[in-house]
Design an enzyme around this catalytic site. Structure first.
Site, short mmCIF file in Angstrom:
data_model
loop_
_atom_site.label_atom_id
_atom_site.label_comp_id
_atom_site.label_asym_id
_atom_site.label_seq_id
_atom_site.Cartn_x
_atom_site.Cartn_y
_atom_site.Cartn_z
N ARG A 1 -4.69 -17.45 9.35
CA ARG A 1 -4.65 -16.04 9.69
C ARG A 1 -6.01 -15.67 10.27
O ARG A 1 -6.14 -15.36 11.43
CB ARG A 1 -4.37 -15.26 8.39
CG ARG A 1 -3.52 -14.07 8.52
CD ARG A 1 -3.20 -13.46 7.17
NE ARG A 1 -4.36 -13.22 6.32
CZ ARG A 1 -4.34 -12.43 5.25
NH1 ARG A 1 -3.23 -11.81 4.89
NH2 ARG A 1 -5.42 -12.25 4.53
N TYR B 1 23.16 12.38 2.79
CA TYR B 1 23.47 11.83 4.11
C TYR B 1 24.47 10.68 4.01
O TYR B 1 24.42 9.87 3.09
CB TYR B 1 22.19 11.29 4.77
CG TYR B 1 21.30 12.38 5.33
CD1 TYR B 1 21.77 13.23 6.33
CD2 TYR B 1 20.01 12.53 4.88
CE1 TYR B 1 20.96 14.22 6.86
CE2 TYR B 1 19.18 13.51 5.41
CZ TYR B 1 19.66 14.36 6.40
OH TYR B 1 18.84 15.32 6.91
N MET C 1 14.21 12.43 3.98
CA MET C 1 12.79 12.45 4.35
C MET C 1 11.94 13.15 3.28
O MET C 1 10.86 12.69 2.93
CB MET C 1 12.62 13.18 5.69
CG MET C 1 11.20 13.14 6.20
SD MET C 1 11.00 14.06 7.74
CE MET C 1 11.94 13.07 8.87
N LYS D 1 -9.77 -1.70 0.68
CA LYS D 1 -9.15 -1.50 2.00
C LYS D 1 -7.91 -0.59 1.86
O LYS D 1 -7.43 -0.37 0.74
CB LYS D 1 -8.77 -2.86 2.59
CG LYS D 1 -7.76 -3.64 1.76
CD LYS D 1 -7.67 -5.10 2.21
CE LYS D 1 -6.65 -5.85 1.36
NZ LYS D 1 -6.68 -7.30 1.64
C1 LIG Z 1 -6.72 -7.96 0.45
C2 LIG Z 1 -7.64 -9.09 0.25
C3 LIG Z 1 -8.16 -9.37 -1.03
C4 LIG Z 1 -7.66 -8.69 -2.28
O1 LIG Z 1 -6.40 -9.25 -2.59
P1 LIG Z 1 -5.58 -8.79 -3.90
O2 LIG Z 1 -4.42 -9.72 -3.91
O3 LIG Z 1 -5.18 -7.37 -3.67
O4 LIG Z 1 -6.48 -8.93 -5.05
C5 LIG Z 1 -9.13 -10.35 -1.13
N1 LIG Z 1 -9.54 -11.03 -0.03
C6 LIG Z 1 -9.05 -10.81 1.21
C7 LIG Z 1 -9.53 -11.61 2.35
C8 LIG Z 1 -8.06 -9.85 1.38
O5 LIG Z 1 -7.54 -9.65 2.59
#
Ligand SMILES: *Cc1c(COP(=O)(O)O)cnc(C)c1O
Length: 380
Positions: A144, A266, A314, A46
Protein backbone atom coordinates in the site's frame (compact mmCIF):
# COMPACT_ATOMS: atom_id res chain seq x y z
CA UNK A 1 -38.91 46.23 30.95
CA UNK A 2 -37.41 43.31 29.01
CA UNK A 3 -39.08 40.05 28.21
CA UNK A 4 -36.98 37.03 29.16
CA UNK A 5 -36.72 34.90 26.08
CA UNK A 6 -35.33 31.43 26.82
CA UNK A 7 -33.82 30.08 23.60
CA UNK A 8 -33.45 26.35 23.20
CA UNK A 9 -30.14 24.66 23.98
CA UNK A 10 -28.43 22.68 21.18
CA UNK A 11 -28.96 19.49 23.19
CA UNK A 12 -32.71 20.13 23.11
CA UNK A 13 -32.76 20.67 19.35
CA UNK A 14 -30.55 17.83 18.16
CA UNK A 15 -32.07 14.63 16.83
CA UNK A 16 -29.40 12.67 18.65
CA UNK A 17 -26.74 13.25 21.28
CA UNK A 18 -23.24 11.80 21.03
CA UNK A 19 -21.51 11.62 24.40
CA UNK A 20 -17.73 11.30 24.16
CA UNK A 21 -15.89 10.28 27.32
CA UNK A 22 -12.36 11.67 27.01
CA UNK A 23 -11.52 10.14 30.38
CA UNK A 24 -12.22 6.73 28.85
CA UNK A 25 -9.93 7.53 25.89
CA UNK A 26 -7.19 8.45 28.38
CA UNK A 27 -7.85 5.23 30.33
CA UNK A 28 -7.46 3.20 27.11
CA UNK A 29 -4.20 4.99 26.28
CA UNK A 30 -2.92 4.17 29.78
CA UNK A 31 -3.87 0.51 29.39
CA UNK A 32 -2.11 0.31 26.03
CA UNK A 33 0.91 2.16 27.46
CA UNK A 34 1.11 -0.34 30.33
CA UNK A 35 1.01 -3.23 27.86
CA UNK A 36 3.69 -1.66 25.65
CA UNK A 37 5.98 -0.60 28.47
CA UNK A 38 8.90 0.10 28.36
CA UNK A 39 8.12 1.14 24.77
CA UNK A 40 6.15 4.40 24.66
CA UNK A 41 2.68 4.70 23.18
CA UNK A 42 1.75 7.19 20.46
CA UNK A 43 -1.85 7.95 19.44
CA UNK A 44 -3.32 7.71 15.95
CA UNK A 45 -5.90 10.48 15.59
CA UNK A 46 -6.46 10.46 11.82
CA UNK A 47 -9.97 10.92 10.39
CA UNK A 48 -10.72 13.47 13.10
CA UNK A 49 -9.77 11.12 15.91
CA UNK A 50 -11.74 8.23 14.37
CA UNK A 51 -14.80 10.49 14.41
CA UNK A 52 -14.52 11.53 18.07
CA UNK A 53 -12.75 14.85 17.43
CA UNK A 54 -8.97 14.95 16.96
CA UNK A 55 -8.45 18.22 18.83
CA UNK A 56 -10.42 17.14 21.90
CA UNK A 57 -8.85 13.68 21.94
CA UNK A 58 -5.40 15.15 21.27
CA UNK A 59 -5.65 17.64 24.14
CA UNK A 60 -6.86 14.96 26.55
CA UNK A 61 -4.06 12.55 25.60
CA UNK A 62 -1.38 15.23 25.59
CA UNK A 63 -2.57 16.15 29.08
CA UNK A 64 -2.11 12.51 30.07
CA UNK A 65 1.46 12.43 28.76
CA UNK A 66 1.19 11.33 25.12
CA UNK A 67 3.79 13.19 23.07
CA UNK A 68 3.42 11.69 19.55
CA UNK A 69 0.36 11.87 17.35
CA UNK A 70 -0.18 10.33 13.92
CA UNK A 71 -2.61 11.66 11.30
CA UNK A 72 -3.14 10.61 7.68
CA UNK A 73 -3.22 13.92 5.83
CA UNK A 74 -1.35 17.20 6.02
CA UNK A 75 -4.54 19.22 6.57
CA UNK A 76 -5.33 17.00 9.55
CA UNK A 77 -1.84 17.69 10.85
CA UNK A 78 -2.30 21.46 10.52
CA UNK A 79 -5.66 21.35 12.31
CA UNK A 80 -4.12 19.31 15.12
CA UNK A 81 -1.10 21.63 15.32
CA UNK A 82 -3.50 24.55 15.91
CA UNK A 83 -4.90 22.67 18.93
CA UNK A 84 -1.59 21.24 20.14
CA UNK A 85 1.44 23.52 19.74
CA UNK A 86 3.95 21.22 21.44
CA UNK A 87 3.87 17.48 20.66
CA UNK A 88 5.28 15.73 17.63
CA UNK A 89 2.73 15.27 14.84
CA UNK A 90 3.53 12.68 12.18
CA UNK A 91 1.73 12.58 8.86
CA UNK A 92 1.32 9.09 7.39
CA UNK A 93 0.43 10.22 3.87
CA UNK A 94 3.95 10.99 2.70
CA UNK A 95 5.35 14.16 1.21
CA UNK A 96 3.14 15.50 -1.59
CA UNK A 97 4.73 17.89 -4.11
CA UNK A 98 5.08 21.55 -3.03
CA UNK A 99 4.26 20.81 0.63
CA UNK A 100 7.74 20.71 2.19
CA UNK A 101 7.64 24.32 3.46
CA UNK A 102 4.30 23.64 5.13
CA UNK A 103 5.76 20.59 6.90
CA UNK A 104 8.74 22.62 8.07
CA UNK A 105 6.83 25.74 9.07
CA UNK A 106 4.33 23.81 11.20
CA UNK A 107 6.89 21.31 12.51
CA UNK A 108 5.03 18.31 11.05
CA UNK A 109 7.07 15.13 10.69
CA UNK A 110 6.49 13.44 7.33
CA UNK A 111 6.31 9.67 7.04
CA UNK A 112 8.31 9.09 3.84
CA UNK A 113 6.78 6.30 1.78
CA UNK A 114 9.20 5.81 -1.12
CA UNK A 115 12.78 6.65 -2.07
CA UNK A 116 11.68 9.68 -4.09
CA UNK A 117 10.30 11.18 -0.91
CA UNK A 118 13.46 10.22 0.98
CA UNK A 119 15.57 12.06 -1.60
CA UNK A 120 13.24 15.06 -1.55
CA UNK A 121 13.34 15.35 2.24
CA UNK A 122 17.14 14.96 2.27
CA UNK A 123 17.30 17.89 -0.17
CA UNK A 124 15.01 19.96 2.07
CA UNK A 125 17.28 19.21 5.04
CA UNK A 126 20.43 20.18 3.10
CA UNK A 127 18.86 23.39 1.79
CA UNK A 128 17.94 24.41 5.30
CA UNK A 129 21.08 23.00 6.85
CA UNK A 130 18.95 21.30 9.50
CA UNK A 131 18.42 17.62 10.29
CA UNK A 132 14.62 17.84 10.07
CA UNK A 133 12.91 14.77 11.53
CA UNK A 134 11.25 12.20 9.32
CA UNK A 135 9.91 8.68 9.71
CA UNK A 136 10.40 6.16 6.93
CA UNK A 137 7.77 3.56 6.15
CA UNK A 138 8.94 0.11 5.03
CA UNK A 139 6.44 -2.09 3.26
CA UNK A 140 6.48 -5.58 4.74
CA UNK A 141 3.51 -7.02 2.89
CA UNK A 142 0.63 -4.55 2.72
CA UNK A 143 1.63 -3.30 -0.74
CA UNK A 144 0.00 0.00 0.00
CA UNK A 145 2.56 2.52 1.20
CA UNK A 146 6.21 2.26 2.13
CA UNK A 147 9.59 1.33 0.66
CA UNK A 148 9.42 -1.84 -1.42
CA UNK A 149 11.94 -4.64 -0.79
CA UNK A 150 13.90 -3.41 -3.82
CA UNK A 151 14.02 0.10 -2.37
CA UNK A 152 15.20 -1.28 0.98
CA UNK A 153 18.00 -3.07 -0.94
CA UNK A 154 18.90 0.16 -2.70
CA UNK A 155 18.93 2.18 0.51
CA UNK A 156 20.96 -0.35 2.45
CA UNK A 157 23.49 -0.38 -0.41
CA UNK A 158 23.70 3.41 -0.32
CA UNK A 159 22.68 4.76 3.12
CA UNK A 160 24.24 8.15 2.23
CA UNK A 161 20.87 8.93 0.65
CA UNK A 162 19.72 9.53 4.24
CA UNK A 163 22.44 12.10 4.83
CA UNK A 164 21.03 15.27 6.33
CA UNK A 165 17.73 13.71 7.43
CA UNK A 166 16.93 13.64 11.15
CA UNK A 167 15.98 9.97 10.99
CA UNK A 168 13.35 9.58 13.68
CA UNK A 169 11.66 6.26 13.06
CA UNK A 170 11.50 3.19 10.86
CA UNK A 171 7.93 1.99 10.70
CA UNK A 172 5.80 -0.69 9.09
CA UNK A 173 2.15 -1.67 9.28
CA UNK A 174 0.49 -5.04 9.89
CA UNK A 175 -2.12 -6.46 7.51
CA UNK A 176 -3.71 -9.11 9.75
CA UNK A 177 -2.98 -8.06 13.33
CA UNK A 178 -6.63 -8.55 14.33
CA UNK A 179 -6.43 -12.24 13.36
CA UNK A 180 -4.28 -13.64 16.17
CA UNK A 181 -3.83 -16.98 14.36
CA UNK A 182 -2.77 -15.50 11.03
CA UNK A 183 0.76 -16.46 9.89
CA UNK A 184 1.02 -13.13 8.02
CA UNK A 185 1.96 -11.12 11.12
CA UNK A 186 4.96 -13.35 11.88
CA UNK A 187 6.10 -13.12 8.26
CA UNK A 188 5.88 -9.33 8.36
CA UNK A 189 7.73 -9.26 11.67
CA UNK A 190 10.56 -11.32 10.16
CA UNK A 191 10.77 -9.00 7.14
CA UNK A 192 10.83 -5.90 9.33
CA UNK A 193 13.51 -7.32 11.62
CA UNK A 194 15.65 -8.24 8.61
CA UNK A 195 15.12 -4.86 6.94
CA UNK A 196 16.06 -2.67 9.90
CA UNK A 197 19.12 -4.85 10.60
CA UNK A 198 20.50 -3.72 7.20
CA UNK A 199 19.66 -0.04 7.63
CA UNK A 200 21.12 2.75 9.80
CA UNK A 201 19.99 2.56 13.41
CA UNK A 202 16.81 4.38 14.48
CA UNK A 203 13.81 3.56 16.68
CA UNK A 204 11.25 1.19 15.15
CA UNK A 205 7.45 1.31 15.27
CA UNK A 206 5.42 -1.67 14.12
CA UNK A 207 2.25 -2.39 16.13
CA UNK A 208 -1.18 -0.87 15.64
CA UNK A 209 -3.91 -1.55 18.24
CA UNK A 210 -4.23 -5.27 17.58
CA UNK A 211 -0.49 -5.65 17.01
CA UNK A 212 0.13 -4.55 20.60
CA UNK A 213 -1.75 -7.70 21.71
CA UNK A 214 0.36 -10.05 19.56
CA UNK A 215 3.15 -9.95 22.16
CA UNK A 216 6.22 -7.95 23.03
CA UNK A 217 8.11 -9.10 19.91
CA UNK A 218 5.83 -6.70 18.04
CA UNK A 219 6.37 -3.71 20.31
CA UNK A 220 9.84 -2.45 19.28
CA UNK A 221 10.30 1.20 20.31
CA UNK A 222 6.87 2.80 19.82
CA UNK A 223 3.25 1.56 19.70
CA UNK A 224 0.87 3.19 17.24
CA UNK A 225 -2.70 2.38 18.33
CA UNK A 226 -5.77 4.02 16.89
CA UNK A 227 -9.04 2.17 17.19
CA UNK A 228 -8.40 0.64 20.64
CA UNK A 229 -8.05 4.13 22.10
CA UNK A 230 -11.64 4.68 21.09
CA UNK A 231 -12.91 1.49 22.71
CA UNK A 232 -13.18 -0.90 19.76
CA UNK A 233 -12.06 -4.42 20.65
CA UNK A 234 -8.50 -4.98 19.33
CA UNK A 235 -8.79 -8.71 20.12
CA UNK A 236 -11.86 -9.87 18.16
CA UNK A 237 -13.34 -13.09 19.54
CA UNK A 238 -11.92 -12.38 23.00
CA UNK A 239 -13.25 -10.10 25.76
CA UNK A 240 -12.64 -6.44 25.01
CA UNK A 241 -9.66 -5.19 27.07
CA UNK A 242 -10.67 -1.56 26.38
CA UNK A 243 -13.35 0.62 27.94
CA UNK A 244 -16.15 2.14 25.82
CA UNK A 245 -15.71 5.81 24.95
CA UNK A 246 -18.96 6.86 23.30
CA UNK A 247 -22.67 6.60 23.65
CA UNK A 248 -25.26 7.69 21.13
CA UNK A 249 -28.83 8.48 22.11
CA UNK A 250 -31.51 9.43 19.59
CA UNK A 251 -34.64 11.36 20.36
CA UNK A 252 -38.13 9.98 19.89
CA UNK A 253 -39.95 12.43 17.60
CA UNK A 254 -43.29 10.67 17.43
CA UNK A 255 -45.00 7.44 18.50
CA UNK A 256 -47.91 6.09 16.47
CA UNK A 257 -50.30 3.15 16.54
CA UNK A 258 -50.11 1.08 13.37
CA UNK A 259 -52.62 -1.60 12.37
CA UNK A 260 -51.92 -5.17 11.35
CA UNK A 261 -50.82 -5.30 7.71
CA UNK A 262 -49.89 -1.63 7.38
CA UNK A 263 -46.44 -0.83 6.09
CA UNK A 264 -43.71 1.36 7.53
CA UNK A 265 -41.27 3.61 5.69
CA UNK A 266 -39.74 3.74 2.18
CA UNK A 267 -40.43 0.91 -0.18
CA UNK A 268 -43.20 -0.20 2.18
CA UNK A 269 -40.47 -2.65 3.15
CA UNK A 270 -41.85 -3.52 6.57
CA UNK A 271 -45.39 -4.85 7.02
CA UNK A 272 -46.77 -4.96 10.56
CA UNK A 273 -47.22 -8.62 11.57
CA UNK A 274 -49.70 -7.45 14.23
CA UNK A 275 -51.15 -4.17 15.38
CA UNK A 276 -48.58 -2.24 17.40
CA UNK A 277 -46.67 0.96 17.97
CA UNK A 278 -43.87 2.52 15.93
CA UNK A 279 -41.51 5.11 17.37
CA UNK A 280 -39.75 7.44 14.92
CA UNK A 281 -36.27 8.60 15.99
CA UNK A 282 -34.30 11.64 14.79
CA UNK A 283 -31.29 9.89 13.25
CA UNK A 284 -30.68 8.48 9.79
CA UNK A 285 -28.08 7.43 7.28
CA UNK A 286 -27.01 11.07 6.84
CA UNK A 287 -25.78 10.80 10.43
CA UNK A 288 -23.82 7.63 9.79
CA UNK A 289 -26.56 5.32 11.02
CA UNK A 290 -25.92 2.71 8.36
CA UNK A 291 -28.64 1.85 5.87
CA UNK A 292 -27.67 -1.79 6.32
CA UNK A 293 -29.11 -1.58 9.86
CA UNK A 294 -32.63 -1.40 8.44
CA UNK A 295 -34.57 -4.44 9.72
CA UNK A 296 -31.39 -5.60 11.49
CA UNK A 297 -30.44 -3.06 14.15
CA UNK A 298 -31.64 -2.78 17.72
CA UNK A 299 -32.06 0.21 19.99
CA UNK A 300 -32.56 0.16 23.75
CA UNK A 301 -35.27 1.94 25.68
CA UNK A 302 -34.39 2.03 29.37
CA UNK A 303 -32.30 -1.10 28.77
CA UNK A 304 -35.05 -2.97 26.88
CA UNK A 305 -34.31 -3.88 23.24
CA UNK A 306 -36.56 -2.77 20.39
CA UNK A 307 -35.96 -3.75 16.74
CA UNK A 308 -35.35 -1.26 13.96
CA UNK A 309 -37.99 -1.97 11.31
CA UNK A 310 -38.31 -0.75 7.74
CA UNK A 311 -35.64 1.12 5.82
CA UNK A 312 -33.30 3.67 7.32
CA UNK A 313 -34.22 7.14 6.00
CA UNK A 314 -31.81 10.05 5.61
CA UNK A 315 -32.91 11.68 8.88
CA UNK A 316 -35.15 9.10 10.55
CA UNK A 317 -35.39 5.51 11.68
CA UNK A 318 -38.46 3.58 12.77
CA UNK A 319 -38.49 1.21 15.72
CA UNK A 320 -41.16 -1.30 16.76
CA UNK A 321 -41.89 -0.50 20.39
CA UNK A 322 -45.02 -2.66 20.66
CA UNK A 323 -43.27 -4.85 23.23
CA UNK A 324 -42.66 -1.93 25.58
CA UNK A 325 -45.07 -0.73 28.22
CA UNK A 326 -47.48 2.00 27.15
CA UNK A 327 -45.96 5.28 28.25
CA UNK A 328 -42.38 3.92 28.25
CA UNK A 329 -41.74 5.58 24.89
CA UNK A 330 -42.89 9.15 24.50
CA UNK A 331 -41.82 12.03 22.24
CA UNK A 332 -38.66 13.68 23.54
CA UNK A 333 -37.35 10.53 25.18
CA UNK A 334 -33.75 9.54 24.43
CA UNK A 335 -33.15 6.00 23.22
CA UNK A 336 -29.77 4.21 23.21
CA UNK A 337 -28.30 3.40 19.79
CA UNK A 338 -24.71 2.89 20.97
CA UNK A 339 -23.88 2.40 24.63
CA UNK A 340 -23.63 -0.19 27.40
CA UNK A 341 -26.36 -2.35 25.84
CA UNK A 342 -25.11 -1.91 22.26
CA UNK A 343 -21.31 -1.58 22.04
CA UNK A 344 -19.82 -0.19 18.84
CA UNK A 345 -18.59 -3.68 17.89
CA UNK A 346 -22.12 -5.10 18.10
CA UNK A 347 -23.60 -2.29 16.03
CA UNK A 348 -20.85 -2.89 13.47
CA UNK A 349 -21.68 -6.57 13.33
CA UNK A 350 -25.37 -5.82 12.81
CA UNK A 351 -24.48 -3.32 10.09
CA UNK A 352 -22.15 -5.78 8.35
CA UNK A 353 -19.09 -3.61 8.86
CA UNK A 354 -16.29 -2.95 11.37
CA UNK A 355 -16.14 -0.69 14.40
CA UNK A 356 -13.69 1.58 12.56
CA UNK A 357 -16.33 2.48 9.98
CA UNK A 358 -19.07 3.04 12.57
CA UNK A 359 -16.80 5.50 14.43
CA UNK A 360 -15.47 7.36 11.40
CA UNK A 361 -19.03 7.74 10.08
CA UNK A 362 -20.37 9.37 13.26
CA UNK A 363 -22.48 12.27 12.05
CA UNK A 364 -21.83 15.98 12.08
CA UNK A 365 -25.41 16.77 13.14
CA UNK A 366 -25.18 15.09 16.51
CA UNK A 367 -24.99 17.33 19.52
CA UNK A 368 -21.61 16.41 20.97
CA UNK A 369 -21.20 16.28 24.67
CA UNK A 370 -17.60 15.85 25.85
CA UNK A 371 -17.04 14.50 29.35
CA UNK A 372 -13.95 13.49 31.33
CA UNK A 373 -10.33 14.40 30.52
CA UNK A 374 -10.03 18.14 30.19
CA UNK A 375 -13.50 18.40 28.60
CA UNK A 376 -14.76 20.70 31.32
CA UNK A 377 -12.04 23.22 30.52
CA UNK A 378 -12.13 23.11 26.75
CA UNK A 379 -14.22 21.02 24.35
CA UNK A 380 -13.24 20.63 20.68
C1 LIG B 1 -4.54 3.69 10.98
C2 LIG B 1 -3.16 3.26 11.21
C3 LIG B 1 -2.75 2.85 12.49
C4 LIG B 1 -3.71 2.62 13.63
O1 LIG B 1 -4.38 1.41 13.38
P1 LIG B 1 -5.46 0.81 14.41
O2 LIG B 1 -5.80 -0.52 13.82
O3 LIG B 1 -6.63 1.76 14.38
O4 LIG B 1 -4.83 0.75 15.73
C5 LIG B 1 -1.39 2.60 12.68
N1 LIG B 1 -0.51 2.72 11.65
C6 LIG B 1 -0.88 3.09 10.41
C7 LIG B 1 0.13 3.18 9.34
C8 LIG B 1 -2.22 3.35 10.14
O5 LIG B 1 -2.59 3.68 8.90
Amino acid sequence: MTIECALSAPADRAGAILTIDLGAVVENWRRLSARLSPAPCAAVVKADGYGLGAAAVGRALFGAGCTRFFVAQLDEALALRAALPDPQILCLGGLPARTDSTFVHHRITPVLNHLGEVDAWAAVCRERNTALPAAIHIDTGMNRLGLSPAEVDELSADPTRLTGIGLDLWMSHLACADEAESPVSGEQLARMTAAVARLPKAPVSFANSSGIFLGSAYHFDLGRPGVALYGVNPTPGKPNPMVPTIRLDARVLQVRSVDLGMTVGYGAAHRMPRAGRIATLGVGYADGYFRSLGARGHVFVDGVPAPVVGRISMDLITVDVSGLADGAVVPGKLVELIGPNRPVDTVAEEAGTIGYEILTSLGRRYHRDYTGGDAGKKAV
